[in-house]
Design an enzyme around this catalytic site. Structure first.
Site, short mmCIF file in Angstrom:
data_model
loop_
_atom_site.label_atom_id
_atom_site.label_comp_id
_atom_site.label_asym_id
_atom_site.label_seq_id
_atom_site.Cartn_x
_atom_site.Cartn_y
_atom_site.Cartn_z
N ASP A 146 0.84 -1.19 0.00
CA ASP A 146 0.00 0.00 0.00
C ASP A 146 0.87 1.25 0.00
OD1 ASP A 146 -2.28 -1.57 0.12
OD2 ASP A 146 -2.32 -1.56 2.31
N TYR A 202 6.50 -8.77 8.73
CA TYR A 202 6.14 -7.36 8.84
C TYR A 202 6.47 -6.82 10.22
CZ TYR A 202 3.31 -8.08 4.62
OH TYR A 202 2.88 -8.39 3.35
N ASP A 246 -6.10 2.06 8.45
CA ASP A 246 -4.82 2.74 8.59
C ASP A 246 -5.08 4.24 8.59
OD1 ASP A 246 -5.25 3.44 5.93
OD2 ASP A 246 -3.79 2.02 5.13
N ARG A 283 -3.52 -5.30 8.24
CA ARG A 283 -4.50 -4.37 8.82
C ARG A 283 -5.70 -5.12 9.38
NH1 ARG A 283 -6.02 -0.97 3.98
NH2 ARG A 283 -5.25 -2.79 2.87
#
Length: 288
Positions: A38, A66, A80, A172
């Site tokens: 993203d 991550y 986010d 997310r």
């Protein structure tokens, strides 16, 4: 030119934008990224150059790592900081409560992708439909979580996480579901992909540094990226047979074998019942 570049994508630019800048700067014809990040995310973005772009499907099952920071107490539609807050709560879990809960998500789990995602819905990206205010119904998907740890309490309701997961996992959504399990809400405030397959953040090059350098200094050979694949060297006769779609005899039975002629990779082959045949062609005439 054929191979990969391990780019450290900065925040604020799309994965396609990174590809576009590299393509324009080095005047490349064939180039593509191997797994979207993203715009608000940063970190490892493998870039394929030349016929290495044909290897996208071989990246589909790569494990990813991550580093994530999340703030508890509110949620946004995109999960986010890309959209405005639309839900809030006063329930904030403690560091210990979070640490005691992350283990519940280990293994294969069902996960609902965020509506602000690159999922295709009737030929259009879900995030485009979400921005238009359309009601989006996404289906849960199976993903696997190998490691999920809360590393640190950063203060002010913010926590740092380490996540190792399968391809297709939405970090997310994982943070969202963790918060729901704790009767709270959370939003990702920082997301960095630290590793995907053979590509590690410690061996990556910053985009701006790459654009000022000789691209050949950063090309990673495909056989190094897929180091678990065996390599079979062939002579000139077998090279031309394979190149023209014919089979050759093989003493091994295996899938995903690199075929090398002299110093160049011809492609990836499968050897079944003593016969080896090329399935992914990677050879460029200028390579030899």
């Amino acid at each position: 030119m054929i191979g990969f570049i391990n780019v450290n994508k900065p925040q604020g630019i799309s994965s396609a934008g990174v590809v576009g800048r590299i393509k324009h700067n080095f005047k490349l014809d064939k180039i593509g990224h191997m797994g979207t990040l993203d715009p608000l995310a940063c970190g490892v973005l493998p870039i394929a150059v030349g016929k290495a772009t044909r290897l996208f499907d071989y990246f589909l099952n790569k494990q990813k790592t991550y580093m994530v920071e999340a703030e508890f107490g509110y949620e946004t539609p995109s999960l986010d900081l890309g959209t405005e807050v639309d839900k809030t709560t006063t329930i904030i879990p403690s560091y210990k409560e979070i640490c005691d809960t992350t283990s519940k998500f280990l293994g294969v789990i069902k996960q609902l992708p965020p509506i602000y995602s690159a999922k295709n819905i009737n030929g259009e990206k879900a995030y485009n439909l979400a921005r238009k205010g359309q009601n989006i119904q996404l289906k849960p998907v199976d993903v696997e979580i190998f490691r999920f740890e809360c590393l640190e309490d950063l203060g002010e309701n913010k926590f740092k996480f380490l996540i190792e997961c399968s391809s297709g996992t939405y970090v997310r959504s994982l943070i969202r579901d963790l918060a729901y399990n704790l009767n709270s809400l959370a939003t990702v405030t920082f997301l960095q992909r630290a590793k995907t397959g053979a590509f590690d953040i410690n061996n990556s090059v910053n985009l701006d540094d790459l654009l000022k350098s000789n691209i050949n200094d950063y090309i990673v050979p495909i056989e190094k990226v897929f180091s678990n694949y065996q390599i079979i060297d062939v002579n000139e006769t077998d090279f031309f047979k394979l190149k023209n779609g014919l089979t050759i005899d093989s003493s091994v039975d295996d899938k995903n074998i690199f075929i090398r002629y002299k110093t160049s990779i011809l492609g990836i082959a499968d050897a079944i019942n003593g016969k080896l045949k090329l399935k992914t062609y990677l050879y460029d005439e200028e390579d030899i």
